[in-house]
Design a protein around this motif. Sequence first.
Motif, PDB file in Angstrom:
ATOM      1  N   ASP A   1     -25.578  27.497  14.705  1.00 37.07           N
ATOM      2  CA  ASP A   1     -26.041  27.917  16.023  1.00 37.07           C
ATOM      3  C   ASP A   1     -24.874  28.318  16.922  1.00 37.07           C
ATOM      4  N   THR A   2     -23.766  27.591  16.826  1.00 29.33           N
ATOM      5  CA  THR A   2     -22.619  27.872  17.682  1.00 29.33           C
ATOM      6  C   THR A   2     -21.870  29.124  17.242  1.00 29.33           C
ATOM      7  N   PHE A   3     -21.754  29.353  15.939  1.00 21.82           N
ATOM      8  CA  PHE A   3     -21.180  30.620  15.480  1.00 21.82           C
ATOM      9  C   PHE A   3     -22.035  31.795  15.957  1.00 21.82           C
ATOM     10  N   GLY A   4     -23.349  31.626  15.928  1.00 24.46           N
ATOM     11  CA  GLY A   4     -24.223  32.679  16.439  1.00 24.46           C
ATOM     12  C   GLY A   4     -24.010  32.912  17.916  1.00 24.46           C
TER      13      GLY A   4
ATOM     14  N   THR B   1     -14.539  29.551  24.593  1.00 30.93           N
ATOM     15  CA  THR B   1     -14.987  30.354  25.734  1.00 30.93           C
ATOM     16  C   THR B   1     -16.077  31.319  25.302  1.00 30.93           C
ATOM     17  N   THR B   2     -15.874  31.976  24.172  1.00 23.58           N
ATOM     18  CA  THR B   2     -16.822  32.985  23.704  1.00 23.58           C
ATOM     19  C   THR B   2     -18.136  32.353  23.265  1.00 23.58           C
ATOM     20  N   SER B   3     -18.077  31.198  22.621  1.00 23.72           N
ATOM     21  CA  SER B   3     -19.317  30.558  22.166  1.00 23.72           C
ATOM     22  C   SER B   3     -20.133  30.004  23.323  1.00 23.72           C
ATOM     23  N   ARG B   4     -19.510  29.828  24.478  1.00 22.56           N
ATOM     24  CA  ARG B   4     -20.201  29.297  25.658  1.00 22.56           C
ATOM     25  C   ARG B   4     -20.753  30.404  26.560  1.00 22.56           C
TER      26      ARG B   4
END
Length: 473
Positions: free
Chosen positions: A45-48, A95-98
Amino acid sequence: MGHNDSALAMTADKIQQQLTDYASDLSFERISPEALHAAKVRIIDTFGALMGGFDGAPCEMGRRLAAASPMAGGATVIGTRIVTAPDMAAFANATTSRFVEANDVYRWPKSTGGHPSDVIMPLFAVSECARADGRAFITGVVLAYEIYCRISDCMDAWGKGVEPTNFARIAVAAAAARIWKLSRPQLWQAISMAAVAGNLVRQVRTGHLSMWKAVASGEAGRAGVFAAVLAREGMEGPSLPFEGKHGWCNDITRQPLEITTMGGEGVQFKVETTLIKPRTTCAATISSTLAAEKVAASLKGNFKDIAKVQVEVYQSAKEGMATGAHHWNPESRETADHSIPYVVAATLLDGTISPIQFDAAHIADPVLKAILAKVEVTANDEYTALYKKHPAEHHTRVTVSMANGQTITGEAGGDKGDLANPKTDGEIEEKFRRLTEGYLGAKAVSAILARLWDLENMKNVAQIAPAFVIPKQ
């Protein structure tokens, strides 16, 4: 190291000791099958979520900073071929995953809550740098979730200004030290340095929000990894980091911290308890989105005849996401995705919420603004009571009144569709594909999913990053 274990014990406090003991003792073999599966779900889910946020402005800034610090044998900035220092990879990737609000959320009685998945990308950077296997990465994630959520559980800190990303910094430091196989004294020092350094304050998500809302997660991850790097080099942290006169408990949380239990040996691991978002928006706005989707299906584009949009939500959702003027006049995507009026108006306009509904064009859209001006939000006592129970139910009713007197109503929550409802593996994959296929293509995404579902059998997690490289990056 300058201290042995007995000398360290004279300068430690109970929390530091407890976290060190737990981090030292947790092994992959102690992780339950349920926690193993839950960890893989949250990693996927976090990689997505990261791929969904790839084009965000702060994410691009993070990549530029990381590219300026190349490091052979370091960690990859996901989506690119940039290899950098592990703390800089942690910063850019977390940062990007958030950024697009697609990551999981924690909701527990009397807990501060937060987004425990903030730990995953920093720990992936460490695991890649360490050339760790899948089991070590999974164990680090389960450990970090446990520390994050147990700290969150024992302090209802919303009214005290404590920012939950601080929990990620401590959790990442401990788990990174474990993945790097640091000694017990080094792990001890990593936790100490993470506890006393760079504590973030709640202003990062108060009022008009800026891109720092996402960057706070990157900074917490970077600081946690850097604390472990320092400990690996022999740096010593201060004594009594939690319980000292000016330690974390007295100066940051302003209340004692007592962790009464940790996962394992019959106790459920916290990684199993976080909520997976079905839409890319703030958790407290998701029920409003789901209810508005049902109205949009019947509205059929008839926006000009809308007379009023009434939104009924639970009290804390209204307080946090529908009180200030900025919720009706968002100037940034960060404010927009924390605004019930905005997500309802955008959903009525486009039929659903995805990352694109928060771009500059949508925020400035005169049709969306016209709908937004007609939105009223009220607290419903029944919904508030349902939210306060455990497990919480997230209810919303959206009622659109048309100029001809017709009303259209949509409801969400409980069996009508709820953030808290368990997600099937198929739903996890569908969300992952929705966020990634536009960058990587369906065939590549299928291969990535197969690899991540079998993560515990991967010999070297460094195999993962190349699969995410976006063509032409």
